[in-house]
Write a protein that holds these residues in place. Structure first.
Motif, short mmCIF file in Angstrom:
data_model
loop_
_atom_site.label_atom_id
_atom_site.label_comp_id
_atom_site.label_asym_id
_atom_site.label_seq_id
_atom_site.Cartn_x
_atom_site.Cartn_y
_atom_site.Cartn_z
N GLY A 6 0.79 -1.22 0.00
CA GLY A 6 0.00 0.00 0.00
C GLY A 6 0.82 1.27 0.00
N THR A 7 0.10 2.37 -0.07
CA THR A 7 0.74 3.68 -0.05
C THR A 7 0.02 4.59 0.93
N GLN A 17 -4.06 9.82 3.53
CA GLN A 17 -4.84 8.94 2.66
C GLN A 17 -4.08 7.64 2.50
N SER A 19 -4.04 3.77 0.52
CA SER A 19 -4.58 3.00 -0.60
C SER A 19 -3.67 1.80 -0.86
N ARG A 27 -6.98 -0.36 -7.66
CA ARG A 27 -6.59 0.40 -6.47
C ARG A 27 -7.80 0.58 -5.56
N ASN A 29 -8.95 2.80 -2.25
CA ASN A 29 -8.67 3.89 -1.31
C ASN A 29 -9.43 3.62 -0.02
N THR A 33 -10.22 9.53 5.36
CA THR A 33 -8.84 9.95 5.57
C THR A 33 -8.56 9.85 7.06
N CYS A 113 -11.69 12.65 -5.81
CA CYS A 113 -10.60 11.71 -6.03
C CYS A 113 -9.37 12.43 -6.59
N SER A 114 -8.23 11.91 -6.30
CA SER A 114 -6.99 12.56 -6.73
C SER A 114 -6.82 12.50 -8.24
N HIS A 132 -17.32 10.36 -7.40
CA HIS A 132 -17.11 10.15 -5.97
C HIS A 132 -17.78 11.30 -5.24
#
Length: 135
Positions: A6-7, A17, A19, A27, A29, A33, A113-114, A132
């Motif tokens: 994960g990250t 965050q 994920s 992926r 998420n 957060t 979302c990013s 989202h």
């Protein structure tokens, strides 16, 4: 020390965050957060443990097409007069039948979302887009 699973990333708000890449290659998420790096890392560790044990399942709660949500929303509007309800149903049939938008806890056409950074806001949404919600 780099993570093996994960990250984690710190957002401009100071929250974190988390994920990871699920067994299906997509992926995932975290649904929220986190206030601290440690909390986000704990969530990731829990997800990894579930994957190793074979008990992990994709959390699809709240995911439905915009059309399905709209029909449910309209059905729950007991405050509408029959004519208004029929008008709304007609508008949904007329304007939503061409779209199959996926919503996660739908609140509006606003994206957090990013990947898209709110690109759906005012820019329209194409069929198949995933929208989202902002809580």
């Amino acid at each position: 020390m780099s993570r093996r699973f994960g990250t984690l990333r710190e957002l401009p708000s100071g929250r974190f965050q988390a994920s990871f890449i699920a067994p299906d290659g997509l992926r995932v998420n975290a649904p929220v957060t986190f206030a601290s790096h440690a909390d986000a890392a704990t969530w990731l560790t829990t997800q990894q443990t579930d994957i190793i044990r074979g008990t992990w399942k994709r959390d699809d709660r709240g995911r439905m097409t915009l059309r399905t949500y709209s029909i449910k929303w309209l059905g729950g509007r007991t405050d509408l007069k029959p004519r208004t309800s029929a008008l709304y149903a007609g508008l949904l049939d007329r304007h939503m039948s061409a779209y199959d938008l996926t919503c996660s806890g739908w609140y509006g056409l606003t994206c957090r979302c990013s990947a898209c950074s709110g690109c759906h806001v005012g820019g329209g949404v194409a069929a198949g887009d995933e929208v989202h919600a902002v809580a």
